[in-house]
Design a protein around this motif. Sequence first.
Motif, PDB file in Angstrom:
ATOM      1  N   THR A   1      23.976 -75.572  44.002  1.00 34.19           N
ATOM      2  CA  THR A   1      23.531 -74.441  43.202  1.00 34.19           C
ATOM      3  C   THR A   1      24.642 -73.391  43.186  1.00 34.19           C
ATOM      4  OG1 THR A   1      22.506 -73.373  45.113  1.00 34.19           O
ATOM      5  CG2 THR A   1      21.109 -74.832  43.777  1.00 34.19           C
ATOM      6  N   ALA A   2      24.516 -72.440  42.310  1.00 37.18           N
ATOM      7  CA  ALA A   2      25.548 -71.416  42.190  1.00 37.18           C
ATOM      8  C   ALA A   2      25.636 -70.551  43.443  1.00 37.18           C
ATOM      9  CB  ALA A   2      25.293 -70.546  40.963  1.00 37.18           C
ATOM     10  N   ASP A   3      24.538 -70.494  44.231  1.00 31.60           N
ATOM     11  CA  ASP A   3      24.570 -69.683  45.452  1.00 31.60           C
ATOM     12  C   ASP A   3      24.611 -70.537  46.713  1.00 31.60           C
ATOM     13  OD1 ASP A   3      22.016 -70.675  45.340  1.00 31.60           O
ATOM     14  OD2 ASP A   3      21.019 -68.760  45.745  1.00 31.60           O
ATOM     15  N   SER A   4      25.054 -71.791  46.587  1.00 34.72           N
ATOM     16  CA  SER A   4      25.252 -72.612  47.779  1.00 34.72           C
ATOM     17  C   SER A   4      26.321 -71.980  48.666  1.00 34.72           C
ATOM     18  CB  SER A   4      25.672 -74.038  47.390  1.00 34.72           C
ATOM     19  OG  SER A   4      24.634 -74.711  46.721  1.00 34.72           O
ATOM     20  N   ARG A   5      26.186 -72.190  49.978  1.00 30.65           N
ATOM     21  CA  ARG A   5      27.116 -71.621  50.942  1.00 30.65           C
ATOM     22  C   ARG A   5      27.974 -72.722  51.550  1.00 30.65           C
ATOM     23  NH1 ARG A   5      25.675 -67.566  48.709  1.00 30.65           N
ATOM     24  NH2 ARG A   5      24.380 -65.916  49.588  1.00 30.65           N
ATOM     25  N   PHE A   6      29.250 -72.427  51.776  1.00 26.09           N
ATOM     26  CA  PHE A   6      30.156 -73.404  52.390  1.00 26.09           C
ATOM     27  C   PHE A   6      31.086 -72.721  53.374  1.00 26.09           C
ATOM     28  CE2 PHE A   6      28.860 -75.719  48.664  1.00 26.09           C
ATOM     29  CZ  PHE A   6      28.772 -77.030  49.124  1.00 26.09           C
TER      30      PHE A   6
ATOM     31  N   GLU B   1      21.540 -65.408  58.534  1.00 27.25           N
ATOM     32  CA  GLU B   1      20.110 -65.285  58.271  1.00 27.25           C
ATOM     33  C   GLU B   1      19.573 -66.652  57.862  1.00 27.25           C
ATOM     34  OE1 GLU B   1      19.424 -62.294  55.375  1.00 27.25           O
ATOM     35  OE2 GLU B   1      20.518 -60.730  56.484  1.00 27.25           O
ATOM     36  N   ALA B   2      18.333 -66.920  58.239  1.00 26.77           N
ATOM     37  CA  ALA B   2      17.747 -68.251  57.996  1.00 26.77           C
ATOM     38  C   ALA B   2      17.809 -68.633  56.521  1.00 26.77           C
ATOM     39  CB  ALA B   2      16.312 -68.292  58.505  1.00 26.77           C
ATOM     40  N   ALA B   3      17.556 -67.675  55.644  1.00 26.14           N
ATOM     41  CA  ALA B   3      17.570 -67.964  54.208  1.00 26.14           C
ATOM     42  C   ALA B   3      18.962 -68.336  53.732  1.00 26.14           C
ATOM     43  CB  ALA B   3      17.053 -66.760  53.430  1.00 26.14           C
ATOM     44  N   GLU B   4      19.993 -67.742  54.335  1.00 26.49           N
ATOM     45  CA  GLU B   4      21.362 -68.067  53.948  1.00 26.49           C
ATOM     46  C   GLU B   4      21.772 -69.418  54.539  1.00 26.49           C
ATOM     47  OE1 GLU B   4      22.806 -66.302  51.705  1.00 26.49           O
ATOM     48  OE2 GLU B   4      21.116 -64.913  51.750  1.00 26.49           O
ATOM     49  N   PHE B   5      21.346 -69.697  55.762  1.00 25.57           N
ATOM     50  CA  PHE B   5      21.674 -70.995  56.365  1.00 25.57           C
ATOM     51  C   PHE B   5      21.058 -72.134  55.551  1.00 25.57           C
ATOM     52  CE2 PHE B   5      20.998 -74.617  59.130  1.00 25.57           C
ATOM     53  CZ  PHE B   5      22.252 -74.770  59.700  1.00 25.57           C
ATOM     54  N   ALA B   6      19.861 -71.899  54.988  1.00 24.87           N
ATOM     55  CA  ALA B   6      19.189 -72.939  54.201  1.00 24.87           C
ATOM     56  C   ALA B   6      19.986 -73.312  52.959  1.00 24.87           C
ATOM     57  CB  ALA B   6      17.791 -72.474  53.808  1.00 24.87           C
ATOM     58  N   LYS B   7      20.863 -72.435  52.497  1.00 29.53           N
ATOM     59  CA  LYS B   7      21.696 -72.705  51.318  1.00 29.53           C
ATOM     60  C   LYS B   7      22.999 -73.421  51.682  1.00 29.53           C
ATOM     61  CE  LYS B   7      20.108 -68.370  49.218  1.00 29.53           C
ATOM     62  NZ  LYS B   7      20.533 -67.012  48.778  1.00 29.53           N
TER      63      LYS B   7
END
Length: 256
Positions: free
Chosen positions: A54-59, A206-212
């Motif tokens: 997704t456009a807001d995936s984290r890496f 944050e949990a919501a950011e880790f989920a991404k």
Amino acid sequence: MNRTDWDAYFASLIGDTGTGVPGLAVLAYADGHEVYRFAAGVRRVDGERSWPMTADSRFRMASVSKMFTVFTLMELAEAGKLSLDDDVSQYLGFRLRHPSYPDVPITLRMLASHTSGLRDGRVYSIPPSVRVQAFFTPGSPYWEDGAHFAPAGQAPGVYFTYCNLNYGLLGTVIEAVTGQRFDRYQKAHILAALDCRADYVPGNLEAAEFAKLGTVYLKRDSQGRWDEQGPWQGTIDDFGGVQPERETLALQNPYA
């Protein structure tokens, strides 16, 4: 090229062979406004399950983070708390000199520009319980027979070679100047100013950011050989969807 053409082009970069990647996201801005967005493929795979890109995936951004270290270095320089031409020794608490150039101070500018005369050697990450001086101390497991120094003829301030260890030392300097742990200072003074909900410690997200979070994949087998026809292999950031405990890090370090 119109939007449809761009979509087709970026979609063609996703694949399992050649230069293909598991997933891809692109955001383009012009005059401060988003003008194009594309996201396709997967950000993480676990057996038969996969999670879409997704456009807001984290890496993990790895060495791209070096520019953020320099942002801090320049802020501290502008505030008069250090000078780029300071001898790094005054911040490290020990005298750091290249053995072949004992009269040439190694400066912050040299570290930032990879002209310090230092080299990574086999290992450039070190446990928190070990002083950074161990890299440069004969007899230490991290000394590596002097592998952290360039060969004679590659003088500090003159010869360029990319070296990750430079930035470990800059992080140490930032801690010495600010009195704060590097990642905490970066979050409070750089990431917060950019409205960036990132972290240097995966367990502290944050949990919501880790989920991404996605995984950086390679096609190396268990022996480290590239296998074009093999499956994607997750690297150090393949957490299997389970967030690490807070305040913990995994080191890519054969000694620890």
